[in-house]
Design an enzyme around this catalytic site. Structure first.
Site, short mmCIF file in Angstrom:
data_model
loop_
_atom_site.label_atom_id
_atom_site.label_comp_id
_atom_site.label_asym_id
_atom_site.label_seq_id
_atom_site.Cartn_x
_atom_site.Cartn_y
_atom_site.Cartn_z
CG ASN A 91 -1.70 1.24 1.40
OD1 ASN A 91 -1.85 2.02 0.46
ND2 ASN A 91 -2.23 1.46 2.60
CE LYS B 192 0.29 3.41 4.63
NZ LYS B 192 0.23 3.52 6.07
CG HIS C 121 -5.72 1.86 5.13
ND1 HIS C 121 -5.24 2.82 6.00
CD2 HIS C 121 -4.73 0.97 4.94
CE1 HIS C 121 -3.98 2.51 6.32
NE2 HIS C 121 -3.65 1.39 5.70
CD GLU D 40 -2.68 5.50 6.70
OE1 GLU D 40 -2.69 5.55 5.45
OE2 GLU D 40 -1.73 5.00 7.34
CD GLU E 286 -3.61 -2.55 7.47
OE1 GLU E 286 -2.51 -2.84 6.99
OE2 GLU E 286 -4.18 -1.47 7.26
N GLY F 106 2.45 2.25 10.63
CA GLY F 106 3.38 3.36 10.45
C GLY F 106 4.10 3.77 11.72
CB SER G 210 5.25 -1.77 11.94
OG SER G 210 4.80 -0.45 12.15
C1 PEP Z 1 -0.66 0.05 5.89
O1 PEP Z 1 -0.56 1.07 5.25
O2 PEP Z 1 -1.68 -0.64 5.74
C2 PEP Z 1 0.41 -0.33 6.80
C3 PEP Z 1 0.31 -1.44 7.46
O3 PEP Z 1 1.49 0.53 6.90
P1 PEP Z 1 2.91 0.21 7.63
O4 PEP Z 1 3.38 -1.11 7.08
O5 PEP Z 1 3.79 1.35 7.23
O6 PEP Z 1 2.65 0.13 9.09
#
Ligand code: PEP
Length: 263
Positions: free
Chosen positions: A9, A11, A95, A97, A167, A173, A212
């Site tokens: 992803n 973003k 998601h 975000e 998630e 992040g 992460s």
């Molecule tokens: C994501 O954007 O879904 C995500 C898990 O980001 P990150 O791996 O940077 O934590």
């Protein structure tokens, strides 16, 4: 047996030119991966460049969001038909975000899922708790609610091939990933929910972990029985870590295949 699925992803990162450059490097570095499905999720304006640069490779392309409507006065939205015509196979829905920064609700997730279904896009439906919810021991209740509202009204036939992503919001992040045990506990719960709603068809649905994921923690997370891949943010923006995570998934997928053969 569920095939591993690694999704990147991106973003709000990578212009169309940067996308084409990344895709060319990824193609050169890509290992053979019989047990792993791979996809990248660029910004809408970079989708065409990704599709073109990855044509004929084993890497699919998806969008990060989709409108619940198909056309009309919805400024800023992009429809499922537009994504499909651009060459997308997948779309991320719900998601954290989008939920936290743009007010997306479970009802919106439900309507976007219907849009994905109408246009033959495979959704990756994201669910997960905040840190406050985890600390209050509400993780499973939050997942239950998000799944109940988000997946409401769909049948097993409609949901065939759908992908879920667990998630935890506090792990996205932040560099702080869930432990393999925390991921497995949540994802076994999600599997149980899917079995209740969709019956045995749910055994074939993939559940990714996201939060992460990095080359040094991927193998342990992906070795869990209900972790069928990863939704990767930061570590998918560079070829080397993304390929390292794909390799970890491929090793986990190979072990799964060997175990299935021996059963
Ligand atoms: C994501 O954007 O879904 C995500 C898990 O980001 P990150 O791996 O940077 O934590």
């Amino acid at each position: 047996m569920r095939k591993m699925f690694i999704a990147g992803n991106w973003k709000l990162n990578k212009t169309a030119r940067e996308t084409a450059e990344f895709a060319a490097s990824l193609r050169r570095a890509l290992p053979p991966a019989a047990h792993t499905e791979i996809a990248v999720f660029p910004a809408h304006t970079s989708l065409a460049a990704a599709v073109e640069a990855l044509r004929g490779s084993s890497v699919g392309v998806g969008a990060q969001d989709v409108a619940w409507e198909d056309s009309g006065a919805f400024t800023g939205e992009v429809s499922g038909a537009m994504l499909k015509e651009a060459g997308c196979r997948y779309v991320i829905i719900g998601h954290s975000e989008r939920r936290q920064l743009f007010g997306e609700t479970d009802k919106a997730v439900n309507r976007k899922l219907a849009a994905a279904l109408r246009h033959g896009l495979t959704p990756i439906v994201c669910v997960g708790e905040t840190l406050a919810e985890r600390d209050a021991n509400r993780t499973l209740a939050v997942l239950d609610w998000q799944l109940k509202e988000g997946l409401k009204g769909f049948t097993a036939e409609q949901a065939a091939g759908w992908v879920l992503a667990y998630e935890p919001v506090w792990a996205i992040g932040t560099g702080r990933n869930a432990t393999p045990q925390q991921a497995q506990e949540a994802q076994a719960f999600i599997r149980g929910f899917l079995i209740k709603q969709f019956g045995q068809a749910a055994e074939a649905m993939r559940i990714q972990y996201g939060g992460s994921v990095k080359p040094d923690n991927a193998a342990e997370l992906l070795s869990q029985p209900d972790v069928d891949g990863a939704l990767v943010g930061g570590a998918s923006l560079e070829v080397a870590p993304f390929v390292a995570i794909i390799l970890a998934a491929e090793r986990a997928g190979t072990s799964r295949a060997a175990a299935a053969m021996n059963r």
